[in-house]
Design a protein around this motif. Structure first.
Motif, mmCIF file in Angstrom:
data_model
loop_
_atom_site.group_PDB
_atom_site.id
_atom_site.type_symbol
_atom_site.label_atom_id
_atom_site.label_comp_id
_atom_site.label_asym_id
_atom_site.label_seq_id
_atom_site.Cartn_x
_atom_site.Cartn_y
_atom_site.Cartn_z
ATOM 1 N N LEU A 42 38.050 4.228 -57.295
ATOM 2 C CA LEU A 42 37.392 5.208 -58.137
ATOM 3 C C LEU A 42 38.055 6.562 -57.959
ATOM 4 O O LEU A 42 38.159 7.062 -56.827
ATOM 5 N N ILE A 43 38.523 7.124 -59.066
ATOM 6 C CA ILE A 43 39.061 8.480 -59.064
ATOM 7 C C ILE A 43 38.070 9.336 -59.832
ATOM 8 O O ILE A 43 37.931 9.198 -61.059
ATOM 9 N N VAL A 44 37.334 10.176 -59.127
ATOM 10 C CA VAL A 44 36.254 10.960 -59.721
ATOM 11 C C VAL A 44 36.665 12.425 -59.712
ATOM 12 O O VAL A 44 36.932 13.001 -58.650
ATOM 13 N N VAL A 45 36.733 13.028 -60.904
ATOM 14 C CA VAL A 45 37.228 14.393 -61.043
ATOM 15 C C VAL A 45 36.080 15.315 -61.436
ATOM 16 O O VAL A 45 35.527 15.207 -62.542
ATOM 17 N N ASN A 46 35.706 16.205 -60.532
ATOM 18 C CA ASN A 46 34.665 17.189 -60.803
ATOM 19 C C ASN A 46 35.287 18.395 -61.497
ATOM 20 O O ASN A 46 36.067 19.141 -60.905
ATOM 21 N N ASP A 47 34.914 18.577 -62.771
ATOM 22 C CA ASP A 47 35.537 19.620 -63.585
ATOM 23 C C ASP A 47 34.789 20.949 -63.417
ATOM 24 O O ASP A 47 34.263 21.509 -64.376
ATOM 25 N N ALA A 48 34.758 21.437 -62.172
ATOM 26 C CA ALA A 48 34.127 22.718 -61.843
ATOM 27 C C ALA A 48 32.667 22.758 -62.284
ATOM 28 O O ALA A 48 32.216 23.732 -62.911
ATOM 29 N N SER A 49 31.921 21.726 -61.936
ATOM 30 C CA SER A 49 30.496 21.678 -62.278
ATOM 31 C C SER A 49 29.756 22.843 -61.636
ATOM 32 O O SER A 49 30.103 23.295 -60.539
ATOM 33 N N GLN A 50 28.702 23.287 -62.310
ATOM 34 C CA GLN A 50 27.924 24.425 -61.822
ATOM 35 C C GLN A 50 26.598 23.991 -61.207
ATOM 36 O O GLN A 50 25.780 24.842 -60.847
ATOM 37 N N ASP A 51 26.391 22.687 -61.102
ATOM 38 C CA ASP A 51 25.166 22.179 -60.486
ATOM 39 C C ASP A 51 25.527 21.488 -59.168
ATOM 40 O O ASP A 51 26.523 21.824 -58.543
ATOM 41 N N GLY A 52 24.744 20.518 -58.743
ATOM 42 C CA GLY A 52 25.000 19.855 -57.467
ATOM 43 C C GLY A 52 25.872 18.618 -57.559
ATOM 44 O O GLY A 52 25.860 17.781 -56.639
ATOM 45 N N THR A 53 26.651 18.493 -58.627
ATOM 46 C CA THR A 53 27.475 17.302 -58.834
ATOM 47 C C THR A 53 28.417 17.024 -57.666
ATOM 48 O O THR A 53 28.513 15.896 -57.176
ATOM 49 N N TRP A 54 29.129 18.045 -57.200
ATOM 50 C CA TRP A 54 30.126 17.844 -56.141
ATOM 51 C C TRP A 54 29.470 17.364 -54.850
ATOM 52 O O TRP A 54 30.000 16.488 -54.166
ATOM 53 N N LYS A 55 28.314 17.892 -54.527
ATOM 54 C CA LYS A 55 27.596 17.476 -53.329
ATOM 55 C C LYS A 55 27.205 16.006 -53.424
ATOM 56 O O LYS A 55 27.366 15.244 -52.457
ATOM 57 N N VAL A 56 26.712 15.581 -54.584
ATOM 58 C CA VAL A 56 26.332 14.178 -54.781
ATOM 59 C C VAL A 56 27.557 13.279 -54.668
ATOM 60 O O VAL A 56 27.512 12.215 -54.040
ATOM 61 N N MET A 57 28.666 13.684 -55.268
ATOM 62 C CA MET A 57 29.900 12.896 -55.214
ATOM 63 C C MET A 57 30.330 12.653 -53.768
ATOM 64 O O MET A 57 30.686 11.537 -53.389
ATOM 65 N N ASN A 58 30.315 13.692 -52.967
ATOM 66 C CA ASN A 58 30.753 13.566 -51.574
ATOM 67 C C ASN A 58 29.839 12.662 -50.761
ATOM 68 O O ASN A 58 30.311 11.811 -50.001
ATOM 69 N N SER A 59 28.548 12.823 -50.941
ATOM 70 C CA SER A 59 27.611 12.008 -50.165
ATOM 71 C C SER A 59 27.685 10.547 -50.589
ATOM 72 O O SER A 59 27.541 9.640 -49.762
#
Length: 245
Positions: A42-59
């Motif tokens: 899985l290659i998941v690209v966070n396009d500078a989200s302004q919510d908690g997306t990046w935190k969820v992706m990492n966990s």
């Protein structure tokens, strides 16, 4: 019996402000059985989200150490096309599929999308929301615009697709390595289509298949992002990439 040349599926997921959907779609992608013994990354690209997306992706990635995750965190929001371009640079698989981060597209369709490539019949497979599979009844004018854009694209590419704007596009690695994405936003859909239509492999045009998929579209209240400005932009990109790179 000859072993399949396809061992690894790369699933590229561009994400923007999908805090409430990203975990569920990642669960679906991981749990979906794959044909022919394919492994997945899985290659998941966070396009500078302004919510908690990046935190969820990492966990989430930490919960599945047996799965190869490549997480990309962009500092500047550039759009879906730019996110795919960055994601494609990270793929290690023999086959590449695009998966949106919302719940409009169901990974249960992976097997039927992959099969023409696994059977050696296709180099590229497009999904289609309009050829016989269940789909949520949504906006009339959206479908009319989609049909219009697909028709213009078909006229210029000489393909006979029914759904050029669909998310689900599958490529062999040989194809994806020959495509350089220029469109930063939703113009990436007609760009990929035009470049696939022009592509030649071993002296022959790339073989393109299309298969029906299910679709559960979102309303704008539910987070849908594409709008009429993107439709106007798509016309420009259809013409642009028919005649130049």
């Amino acid at each position: 019996m000859t072993s399949s040349p396809f061992k690894l599926l790369s699933i590229v997921i561009p994400v923007y402000n999908e805090e409430f959907y990203i975990e569920e779609i990642l669960h679906k992608v991981i749990r979906q059985p794959l044909p022919n013994g394919l492994e997945r990354e899985l290659i998941v690209v966070n396009d500078a989200s302004q919510d908690g997306t990046w935190k969820v992706m990492n966990s989430f990635a930490a919960k599945f150490p047996e799965i190869r995750f490549e997480l990309v965190d962009k500092a500047i929001n550039e759009g879906k096309g730019a996110a795919l371009r960055d994601g494609f640079k990270k793929v290690m698989g023999d086959i590449v599929i695009i998966q949106d981060a919302d719940l409009e597209y169901d990974p249960a369709d992976f097997p039927k999308l992959l099969q023409p490539i696994l059977d050696g019949k296709a180099d590229v497979v497009f999904g289609s929301r309009f050829i016989g599979e269940p789909h949520r009844v949504m906006y009339f004018w959206h479908q009319l615009a989609n049909n219009f854009l697909t028709t213009i694209s078909n006229m210029l590419t000489n393909l006979n697709l029914t759904d050029m704007e669909v998310c689900y596009k599958v490529f062999t690695r040989d194809v994806i390595d020959r495509i350089e994405i220029k469109s930063p936003r939703f113009g990436v859909e007609p760009e990929l289509t035009a470049k696939v239509a022009r592509l030649r492999l071993n002296g022959k045009h790339a073989r393109v298949y299309e298969t029906g998929i299910s679709y559960s579209g979102r309303t704008y209240e539910e987070g849908k992002k594409i709008g009429w400005k993107d439709a106007v932009s798509a016309i420009f990109h259809i013409i642009r990439f028919r005649f130049r790179d």
